[in-house]
Design a protein around this motif. Sequence first.
Motif, PDB file in Angstrom:
ATOM      1  N   GLU A 139      31.144  53.928   1.389  1.00 16.56           N
ATOM      2  CA  GLU A 139      30.328  52.741   1.657  1.00 16.56           C
ATOM      3  C   GLU A 139      28.859  53.136   1.796  1.00 16.56           C
ATOM      4  OE1 GLU A 139      30.730  49.625   1.651  1.00 16.56           O
ATOM      5  OE2 GLU A 139      32.913  49.364   1.609  1.00 16.56           O
ATOM      6  N   GLY A 140      28.026  52.607   0.924  1.00 14.42           N
ATOM      7  CA  GLY A 140      26.591  52.869   1.001  1.00 14.42           C
ATOM      8  C   GLY A 140      26.160  54.231   0.500  1.00 14.42           C
ATOM      9  N   THR A 141      27.083  54.978  -0.107  1.00 11.11           N
ATOM     10  CA  THR A 141      26.764  56.322  -0.602  1.00 11.11           C
ATOM     11  C   THR A 141      26.034  56.229  -1.944  1.00 11.11           C
ATOM     12  OG1 THR A 141      28.726  57.204   0.467  1.00 11.11           O
ATOM     13  CG2 THR A 141      27.756  58.542  -1.269  1.00 11.11           C
ATOM     14  N   SER A 142      25.066  57.089  -2.156  1.00 15.60           N
ATOM     15  CA  SER A 142      24.341  57.071  -3.429  1.00 15.60           C
ATOM     16  C   SER A 142      25.226  57.626  -4.537  1.00 15.60           C
ATOM     17  CB  SER A 142      23.060  57.896  -3.326  1.00 15.60           C
ATOM     18  OG  SER A 142      23.370  59.267  -3.228  1.00 15.60           O
ATOM     19  N   PRO A 143      25.032  57.149  -5.768  1.00 12.01           N
ATOM     20  CA  PRO A 143      25.865  57.598  -6.891  1.00 12.01           C
ATOM     21  C   PRO A 143      25.848  59.110  -7.086  1.00 12.01           C
ATOM     22  CG  PRO A 143      24.585  55.683  -7.526  1.00 12.01           C
ATOM     23  CD  PRO A 143      24.084  56.098  -6.172  1.00 12.01           C
ATOM     24  N   GLN A 144      24.737  59.739  -6.779  1.00  5.68           N
ATOM     25  CA  GLN A 144      24.601  61.186  -7.018  1.00  5.68           C
ATOM     26  C   GLN A 144      25.564  62.023  -6.179  1.00  5.68           C
ATOM     27  OE1 GLN A 144      22.047  59.105  -6.397  1.00  5.68           O
ATOM     28  NE2 GLN A 144      20.983  59.072  -8.365  1.00  5.68           N
TER      29      GLN A 144
ATOM     30  N   THR B  63      33.588  62.011  -1.835  1.00  8.30           N
ATOM     31  CA  THR B  63      35.022  61.736  -1.965  1.00  8.30           C
ATOM     32  C   THR B  63      35.844  62.984  -1.671  1.00  8.30           C
ATOM     33  OG1 THR B  63      34.634  60.015  -3.606  1.00  8.30           O
ATOM     34  CG2 THR B  63      36.815  61.012  -3.603  1.00  8.30           C
ATOM     35  N   ILE B  64      35.428  64.105  -2.243  1.00  9.41           N
ATOM     36  CA  ILE B  64      36.165  65.353  -2.046  1.00  9.41           C
ATOM     37  C   ILE B  64      36.131  65.781  -0.574  1.00  9.41           C
ATOM     38  CG2 ILE B  64      36.191  67.820  -2.599  1.00  9.41           C
ATOM     39  CD1 ILE B  64      35.147  66.998  -5.420  1.00  9.41           C
ATOM     40  N   LYS B  65      34.962  65.667   0.037  1.00 12.27           N
ATOM     41  CA  LYS B  65      34.845  66.070   1.450  1.00 12.27           C
ATOM     42  C   LYS B  65      35.707  65.191   2.347  1.00 12.27           C
ATOM     43  CE  LYS B  65      30.273  68.182   1.217  1.00 12.27           C
ATOM     44  NZ  LYS B  65      28.826  68.019   1.511  1.00 12.27           N
ATOM     45  N   ALA B  66      35.741  63.892   2.064  1.00 10.15           N
ATOM     46  CA  ALA B  66      36.557  62.981   2.870  1.00 10.15           C
ATOM     47  C   ALA B  66      38.041  63.310   2.714  1.00 10.15           C
ATOM     48  CB  ALA B  66      36.289  61.528   2.461  1.00 10.15           C
ATOM     49  N   ALA B  67      38.459  63.615   1.473  1.00  8.64           N
ATOM     50  CA  ALA B  67      39.861  63.968   1.236  1.00  8.64           C
ATOM     51  C   ALA B  67      40.206  65.301   1.898  1.00  8.64           C
ATOM     52  CB  ALA B  67      40.132  64.034  -0.274  1.00  8.64           C
ATOM     53  N   GLU B  68      39.275  66.236   1.827  1.00  6.96           N
ATOM     54  CA  GLU B  68      39.478  67.552   2.446  1.00  6.96           C
ATOM     55  C   GLU B  68      39.576  67.430   3.964  1.00  6.96           C
ATOM     56  OE1 GLU B  68      37.674  71.691   0.920  1.00  6.96           O
ATOM     57  OE2 GLU B  68      36.208  70.278   1.670  1.00  6.96           O
ATOM     58  N   HIS B  69      38.682  66.642   4.527  1.00  6.71           N
ATOM     59  CA  HIS B  69      38.662  66.444   5.981  1.00  6.71           C
ATOM     60  C   HIS B  69      39.974  65.798   6.439  1.00  6.71           C
ATOM     61  CE1 HIS B  69      37.164  65.604   9.983  1.00  6.71           C
ATOM     62  NE2 HIS B  69      37.491  64.336   9.839  1.00  6.71           N
ATOM     63  N   THR B  70      40.499  64.882   5.645  1.00  5.92           N
ATOM     64  CA  THR B  70      41.744  64.203   6.013  1.00  5.92           C
ATOM     65  C   THR B  70      42.898  65.188   6.084  1.00  5.92           C
ATOM     66  OG1 THR B  70      40.963  62.173   4.962  1.00  5.92           O
ATOM     67  CG2 THR B  70      43.328  62.332   5.395  1.00  5.92           C
ATOM     68  N   VAL B  71      42.981  66.095   5.112  1.00 10.65           N
ATOM     69  CA  VAL B  71      44.052  67.107   5.134  1.00 10.65           C
ATOM     70  C   VAL B  71      43.997  67.906   6.434  1.00 10.65           C
ATOM     71  CG1 VAL B  71      44.916  69.217   4.054  1.00 10.65           C
ATOM     72  CG2 VAL B  71      44.205  67.298   2.629  1.00 10.65           C
ATOM     73  N   GLU B  72      42.797  68.334   6.802  1.00 12.73           N
ATOM     74  CA  GLU B  72      42.656  69.169   8.007  1.00 12.73           C
ATOM     75  C   GLU B  72      42.843  68.350   9.279  1.00 12.73           C
ATOM     76  OE1 GLU B  72      42.758  72.344   7.826  1.00 12.73           O
ATOM     77  OE2 GLU B  72      42.796  72.065   5.648  1.00 12.73           O
ATOM     78  N   ARG B  73      42.382  67.115   9.258  1.00 12.69           N
ATOM     79  CA  ARG B  73      42.499  66.264  10.450  1.00 12.69           C
ATOM     80  C   ARG B  73      43.961  66.019  10.819  1.00 12.69           C
ATOM     81  NH1 ARG B  73      40.984  59.804  10.733  1.00 12.69           N
ATOM     82  NH2 ARG B  73      41.651  59.484  12.891  1.00 12.69           N
ATOM     83  N   TYR B  74      44.812  65.887   9.795  1.00 13.00           N
ATOM     84  CA  TYR B  74      46.211  65.544  10.057  1.00 13.00           C
ATOM     85  C   TYR B  74      47.141  66.753  10.047  1.00 13.00           C
ATOM     86  CZ  TYR B  74      45.196  60.586   9.928  1.00 13.00           C
ATOM     87  OH  TYR B  74      44.708  59.331  10.232  1.00 13.00           O
ATOM     88  N   ARG B  75      46.622  67.916   9.696  1.00 11.23           N
ATOM     89  CA  ARG B  75      47.474  69.107   9.570  1.00 11.23           C
ATOM     90  C   ARG B  75      48.318  69.349  10.823  1.00 11.23           C
ATOM     91  NH1 ARG B  75      47.313  73.968   6.534  1.00 11.23           N
ATOM     92  NH2 ARG B  75      45.401  73.305   5.480  1.00 11.23           N
ATOM     93  N   ASP B  76      47.722  69.211  11.997  1.00  6.99           N
ATOM     94  CA  ASP B  76      48.437  69.546  13.229  1.00  6.99           C
ATOM     95  C   ASP B  76      49.151  68.354  13.866  1.00  6.99           C
ATOM     96  OD1 ASP B  76      47.829  72.229  13.060  1.00  6.99           O
ATOM     97  OD2 ASP B  76      45.909  71.991  14.100  1.00  6.99           O
ATOM     98  N   LEU B  77      49.344  67.306  13.090  1.00  5.19           N
ATOM     99  CA  LEU B  77      50.095  66.143  13.565  1.00  5.19           C
ATOM    100  C   LEU B  77      51.426  66.056  12.810  1.00  5.19           C
ATOM    101  CD1 LEU B  77      47.211  63.495  13.651  1.00  5.19           C
ATOM    102  CD2 LEU B  77      48.181  64.756  15.579  1.00  5.19           C
TER     103      LEU B  77
END
Length: 202
Positions: free
Chosen positions: A138-143, A149-163
């Motif tokens: 949301e509101g991210t520049s095209p560049q 997207t990759i960072k958000a997906a990566e962060h999600t993997v790590e955020r949920y790893r220990d759950l």
Amino acid sequence: MIDSKAISEALKGIASHTAAASDELCAADGALGDGDLGITVSKGFAEAATAELPDDVGMALLEVAKAFQRVSSSSYGTLLATGFMAAAKREKGKPGIELEEIPGLVAAARDAMMARGKGNLGDKTVLDSLDAVASALEGTSPQVMVETTIKAAEHTVERYRDLPNKLGRARMFGEKSVGLPDPGQLAFLRIVEGLRSEAHQG
């Protein structure tokens, strides 16, 4: 604007990247499921990458969904097809996707996949990845959209790893899933990483 040609090129990059990650994804899935996730994902994108896409981007996205339905009938393949169909419905009749539409398309895919898979956010599934990406874009520049997207997906993997996993076959492993990446979230990360090659070419 993203037209059918750009979608086709992106699919080729994703197909190449997910094929290389197939063994890794099968191993991650094998720890908590039936071990075929890498095959499901790589076959689906390989099929989609060779599909003839019409100029109408909605119909092009529908062709991608059909590709998954042809060769990836597992639950993950069905969910991805559902997400592409939701995006196709919103884009039908258009020559291209405006970049500012992308967060809404990701959110629409998330909602359709939640309805189809009867999952909830926080269950430690790919739905959490889509939700994180929709919010991050949301509101991210095209560049920086691809890297965001990759960072958000990566962060999600790590955020949920220990759950613990709360949905699908992985939920049956309960505490064993704690400390392990969710295979679906990991697969989504490898999918969006495949966008890098196309973005760098552009």
